[in-house]
Design a protein around this motif. Structure first.
Motif, PDB file in Angstrom:
ATOM      1  N   ASP A  24       0.882  -1.392   0.030  1.00  0.00           N
ATOM      2  CA  ASP A  24       0.019  -0.023  -0.129  1.00  0.00           C
ATOM      3  C   ASP A  24       0.955   1.242  -0.049  1.00  0.00           C
ATOM      4  OD1 ASP A  24       1.072   0.058   2.682  1.00  0.00           O
ATOM      5  OD2 ASP A  24      -0.838  -0.018   3.787  1.00  0.00           O
ATOM      6  N   GLY A  25       2.098   1.327   0.235  1.00  0.00           N
ATOM      7  CA  GLY A  25       2.935   2.385   0.251  1.00  0.00           C
ATOM      8  C   GLY A  25       3.119   3.198   1.355  1.00  0.00           C
ATOM      9  N   LYS A  26       2.366   2.820   2.573  1.00  0.00           N
ATOM     10  CA  LYS A  26       2.523   3.826   3.504  1.00  0.00           C
ATOM     11  C   LYS A  26       3.777   3.596   4.471  1.00  0.00           C
ATOM     12  CE  LYS A  26      -2.468   3.609   4.263  1.00  0.00           C
ATOM     13  NZ  LYS A  26      -3.679   3.166   5.425  1.00  0.00           N
ATOM     14  N   GLY A  27       4.264   2.328   4.799  1.00  0.00           N
ATOM     15  CA  GLY A  27       5.842   2.133   5.269  1.00  0.00           C
ATOM     16  C   GLY A  27       6.809   2.510   4.195  1.00  0.00           C
ATOM     17  N   LEU A  28       6.697   2.207   3.000  1.00  0.00           N
ATOM     18  CA  LEU A  28       7.601   2.894   2.117  1.00  0.00           C
ATOM     19  C   LEU A  28       7.716   4.227   1.979  1.00  0.00           C
ATOM     20  CD1 LEU A  28       6.423   0.340  -0.737  1.00  0.00           C
ATOM     21  CD2 LEU A  28       8.462  -0.363   0.814  1.00  0.00           C
ATOM     22  N   LYS A  29       6.855   4.906   2.257  1.00  0.00           N
ATOM     23  CA  LYS A  29       6.980   6.551   2.086  1.00  0.00           C
ATOM     24  C   LYS A  29       7.858   6.678   3.492  1.00  0.00           C
ATOM     25  CE  LYS A  29       2.996   7.631  -0.500  1.00  0.00           C
ATOM     26  NZ  LYS A  29       1.868   8.447  -0.533  1.00  0.00           N
ATOM     27  N   ALA A  30       7.937   6.183   4.402  1.00  0.00           N
ATOM     28  CA  ALA A  30       8.540   6.803   5.749  1.00  0.00           C
ATOM     29  C   ALA A  30       9.947   6.258   5.449  1.00  0.00           C
ATOM     30  CB  ALA A  30       7.845   6.105   6.791  1.00  0.00           C
ATOM     31  N   GLN A  31      10.168   4.872   4.973  1.00  0.00           N
ATOM     32  CA  GLN A  31      11.602   4.605   4.834  1.00  0.00           C
ATOM     33  C   GLN A  31      12.045   5.395   3.660  1.00  0.00           C
ATOM     34  OE1 GLN A  31      11.393   0.426   3.639  1.00  0.00           O
ATOM     35  NE2 GLN A  31      10.183  -0.130   5.672  1.00  0.00           N
ATOM     36  N   PHE A  32      11.680   5.792   2.868  1.00  0.00           N
ATOM     37  CA  PHE A  32      12.130   6.571   1.359  1.00  0.00           C
ATOM     38  C   PHE A  32      12.358   7.843   2.027  1.00  0.00           C
ATOM     39  CE2 PHE A  32      10.919  10.153  -1.560  1.00  0.00           C
ATOM     40  CZ  PHE A  32      11.881   9.957  -2.565  1.00  0.00           C
ATOM     41  N   TYR A  33      11.640   8.599   3.135  1.00  0.00           N
ATOM     42  CA  TYR A  33      12.005   9.928   3.348  1.00  0.00           C
ATOM     43  C   TYR A  33      13.241   9.843   4.563  1.00  0.00           C
ATOM     44  CZ  TYR A  33       7.922  11.960   1.143  1.00  0.00           C
ATOM     45  OH  TYR A  33       7.071  12.336   0.190  1.00  0.00           O
ATOM     46  N   ILE A  34      13.144   8.942   5.239  1.00  0.00           N
ATOM     47  CA  ILE A  34      14.278   8.735   5.982  1.00  0.00           C
ATOM     48  C   ILE A  34      15.480   8.676   5.276  1.00  0.00           C
ATOM     49  CG2 ILE A  34      15.512   7.160   7.653  1.00  0.00           C
ATOM     50  CD1 ILE A  34      12.455   6.522   8.861  1.00  0.00           C
ATOM     51  N   GLY A  35      15.558   7.681   4.159  1.00  0.00           N
ATOM     52  CA  GLY A  35      16.772   7.514   3.560  1.00  0.00           C
ATOM     53  C   GLY A  35      17.032   8.780   2.812  1.00  0.00           C
ATOM     54  N   LEU A  36      16.067   9.417   2.340  1.00  0.00           N
ATOM     55  CA  LEU A  36      16.510  10.955   1.487  1.00  0.00           C
ATOM     56  C   LEU A  36      17.008  11.792   2.568  1.00  0.00           C
ATOM     57  CD1 LEU A  36      16.126  12.140  -1.160  1.00  0.00           C
ATOM     58  CD2 LEU A  36      13.806  13.048  -0.111  1.00  0.00           C
ATOM     59  N   PHE A  37      16.469  11.611   3.774  1.00  0.00           N
ATOM     60  CA  PHE A  37      16.954  12.694   4.774  1.00  0.00           C
ATOM     61  C   PHE A  37      18.462  12.403   5.129  1.00  0.00           C
ATOM     62  CE2 PHE A  37      18.050  13.619   9.346  1.00  0.00           C
ATOM     63  CZ  PHE A  37      17.876  14.879   9.389  1.00  0.00           C
ATOM     64  N   LEU A  38      18.846  11.202   5.179  1.00  0.00           N
ATOM     65  CA  LEU A  38      20.390  10.872   5.235  1.00  0.00           C
ATOM     66  C   LEU A  38      21.298  10.824   4.141  1.00  0.00           C
ATOM     67  CD1 LEU A  38      19.859   7.431   7.154  1.00  0.00           C
ATOM     68  CD2 LEU A  38      20.482   9.570   8.205  1.00  0.00           C
ATOM     69  N   LEU A  39      20.596  10.900   3.194  1.00  0.00           N
ATOM     70  CA  LEU A  39      21.306  10.985   1.590  1.00  0.00           C
ATOM     71  C   LEU A  39      22.046  12.385   1.558  1.00  0.00           C
ATOM     72  CD1 LEU A  39      22.348   9.533  -0.990  1.00  0.00           C
ATOM     73  CD2 LEU A  39      20.183  10.361  -1.944  1.00  0.00           C
ATOM     74  N   LEU A  40      21.039  13.420   2.083  1.00  0.00           N
ATOM     75  CA  LEU A  40      21.372  14.907   1.554  1.00  0.00           C
ATOM     76  C   LEU A  40      22.951  15.236   2.220  1.00  0.00           C
ATOM     77  CD1 LEU A  40      17.830  16.577   1.516  1.00  0.00           C
ATOM     78  CD2 LEU A  40      19.283  16.122  -0.349  1.00  0.00           C
ATOM     79  N   PRO A  41      22.986  14.908   3.738  1.00  0.00           N
ATOM     80  CA  PRO A  41      24.223  15.348   4.383  1.00  0.00           C
ATOM     81  C   PRO A  41      25.320  14.644   4.006  1.00  0.00           C
ATOM     82  CG  PRO A  41      22.878  14.408   5.994  1.00  0.00           C
ATOM     83  CD  PRO A  41      21.942  14.514   4.667  1.00  0.00           C
ATOM     84  N   ILE A 100       7.262   2.873  -4.242  1.00  0.00           N
ATOM     85  CA  ILE A 100       6.093   3.754  -3.917  1.00  0.00           C
ATOM     86  C   ILE A 100       5.537   4.063  -5.320  1.00  0.00           C
ATOM     87  CG2 ILE A 100       5.483   6.093  -3.476  1.00  0.00           C
ATOM     88  CD1 ILE A 100       7.922   6.054  -1.446  1.00  0.00           C
ATOM     89  N   ASP A 101       6.234   4.107  -6.414  1.00  0.00           N
ATOM     90  CA  ASP A 101       5.823   4.371  -7.717  1.00  0.00           C
ATOM     91  C   ASP A 101       5.110   3.226  -8.386  1.00  0.00           C
ATOM     92  OD1 ASP A 101       5.484   6.412  -9.579  1.00  0.00           O
ATOM     93  OD2 ASP A 101       6.972   5.125 -11.009  1.00  0.00           O
ATOM     94  N   ASP A 104      21.107   3.910  -3.483  1.00  0.00           N
ATOM     95  CA  ASP A 104      20.657   2.634  -3.831  1.00  0.00           C
ATOM     96  C   ASP A 104      19.266   2.302  -3.407  1.00  0.00           C
ATOM     97  OD1 ASP A 104      20.724   0.230  -5.909  1.00  0.00           O
ATOM     98  OD2 ASP A 104      20.678  -0.801  -4.205  1.00  0.00           O
ATOM     99  N   PHE A 105      19.190   2.334  -2.007  1.00  0.00           N
ATOM    100  CA  PHE A 105      18.086   2.098  -0.930  1.00  0.00           C
ATOM    101  C   PHE A 105      16.993   3.376  -1.379  1.00  0.00           C
ATOM    102  CE2 PHE A 105      15.934   3.390   2.637  1.00  0.00           C
ATOM    103  CZ  PHE A 105      15.108   2.056   3.023  1.00  0.00           C
ATOM    104  N   VAL A 106      17.393   4.412  -1.317  1.00  0.00           N
ATOM    105  CA  VAL A 106      16.461   5.545  -1.849  1.00  0.00           C
ATOM    106  C   VAL A 106      15.853   5.358  -3.033  1.00  0.00           C
ATOM    107  CG1 VAL A 106      15.928   8.040  -2.279  1.00  0.00           C
ATOM    108  CG2 VAL A 106      17.329   7.173  -0.056  1.00  0.00           C
ATOM    109  N   MET A 107      16.606   5.118  -4.034  1.00  0.00           N
ATOM    110  CA  MET A 107      16.115   4.744  -5.460  1.00  0.00           C
ATOM    111  C   MET A 107      15.211   3.618  -5.316  1.00  0.00           C
ATOM    112  SD  MET A 107      16.881   7.089  -7.231  1.00  0.00           S
ATOM    113  CE  MET A 107      16.510   6.531  -8.943  1.00  0.00           C
TER     114      MET A 107
END
Length: 422
Positions: free
Chosen positions: A135-152, A304-305, A295-298
């Protein structure tokens, strides 16, 4: 007797394969003589008058036509090619009907598939688990956490490789810069002060490493031994690049600090220096971490998509099906047009079969024999002056040509006339 124009419409045919009336040569010669004698006798009786010739020729034609109608066996022979052609058209008609049935069935199947795809597009949004999609609900959380770590981490990679590449390629070490051998806070500023080309090179080197990380992510999607070797080659390339940067920086430090008793700088000396390994691990290990997080974020983004990809795939199938249906409709219409044309041809052939075939060449042969007898009687049996006789013959010829012209038999290039039933 009803007139020909009321009962029949004249149509031409060029069928040269049908034989004319089956008579032996003696019968033909006897008939020829009979027509000649009839014309001769009638000319004497009418004193060669053209108006009488016109009536006689009309009677001759009506009599010959009536005779042809009564010869059923001969008519059957003459009509046989039309019957054969009609059978061929009936066969083609059945083929067209079968093809229309097939394509109409395909259209119905496509309509059923289209309805199913449309229902799936609606249902996947309500119940994605039914189609094996989370359903993508848990996946969105993991995606945003990974994205948050990827930026710094990305920011760290940029800063580190800008500093390391500047120190390796352009920096001149001094006592106050030895402490900034690995990280130089002024690397970006100093490189652009030196020249814009130097600055661009220092800024773009980190993107080379990130590009390698993206390539590794794409290679991971494939399977097989070749992809494994490709990944190993990419990691080795990255490690060697980092090792070369570390070697060059450590060499500059060693050259600045060496004495007259110091040995020439080489790889063994570099491997024994702590700074060498610090530069490698500060760059390569963090780069590996950056690649794994990227790779995890992608992958999480792709998960999600999945619903959108599922819907997009179904819509593409709908477009393909609509094109295919249009093609089937066009083919069905083409076969329907052929069906109409063949049906008309069969009806036309049937009207010919219901009518009768008029042997043109045969009639013209007897027509000319009758006219020859008529003209011969004028020349030998009717006493007139030469000029009057010539005018009489010319008038008779005009009436003869007028008679044939009305029947459309002047210099015909066809073997038979088909009188089709109305």
């Amino acid at each position: 007797m009803k007139s020909l124009t009321q009962l029949f419409s004249i149509k031409k045919t060029e069928d040269s394969t049908v034989e004319t009336i089956d008579e032996n040569e003696e019968d033909r010669e006897q008939i020829r003589i009979t027509y000649y004698q009839s014309g001769f006798a009638a000319s004497i009786k009418a004193t060669g008058k053209p108006i009488v010739l016109k009536a006689c020729l009309q009677n001759l034609y009506m009599s010959f036509e009536d005779q042809c109608r009564k010869q059923k066996l001969e008519q059957d022979k003459l009509k046989q090619p039309y019957r054969e052609e009609q059978e061929k058209n009936r066969t083609e008609l059945k083929k067209c009907e079968a093809a229309i049935g097939i394509y109409e069935k395909k259209e119905l199947d496509i309509d059923a598939t289209v309805d199913q795809l449309k229902n799936e597009i609606i249902e996947v949004k309500r119940n994605p688990d039914k189609y094996g999609i989370e359903d993508g609900k848990g996946l969105k959380a993991q995606f945003y956490i990974g994205l948050f770590l990827l930026l710094p981490i990305t920011l760290y990679v940029l800063v580190f490789y800008i500093s390391a590449s500047y120190s390796a390629f352009f920096k001149e070490f001094s006592n106050d810069s030895l402490t900034a051998a690995i990280f130089d806070a002024d690397a970006l500023t100093n490189s652009f002060k030196a020249s814009w080309l130097e600055g661009v090179l220092v800024v773009t080197i980190p993107f080379v490493f990130m590009g390698l990380g993206y390539v590794i992510h794409m290679v991971q999607k494939g399977k097989g031994i070749k992809n494994t070797f490709r990944m190993i080659a990419l990691f080795l390339t990255t490690f060697l690049f980092d090792a070369l940067l570390a070697y060059q920086i450590e060499k500059k430090i060693y050259e600045f600090n060496k004495t007259t008793d110091s040995a020439p700088y080489n790889l063994n000396i570099a491997l024994g220096e702590a700074e060498f390994w610090m530069i490698i691990f500060a760059g390569f290990v963090v780069y590996i971490i950056w690649g794994l997080v990227f790779d995890f974020v992608m992958k999480e983004f792709e998960n999600i998509d999945k619903i959108r990809a599922f819907v997009r795939g179904k819509k593409e199938k709908l477009i393909d099906l609509e094109k295919l249906k249009t093609d089937y409709i066009n083919k069905t219409n083409d076969f329907k047009q052929q069906l109409i044309a063949i049906t008309g041809k069969i009806s036309e052939l049937q009207s010919k079969i219901d009518g009768f075939v008029f042997p043109v060449k045969e009639y013209l042969h007897y027509h000319h024999q009758y006219k020859e007898g008529w003209f011969q009687a004028i020349n030998t049996e009717i006493a007139l002056a030469h000029k009057e006789k010539t005018e009489l013959l010319e008038n008779c010829e005009l009436h003869s040509e007028e008679h044939l012209s009305k029947l459309n038999l002047v210099d015909p290039d066809f073997q038979h006339l088909v009188y089709s039933k109305n």
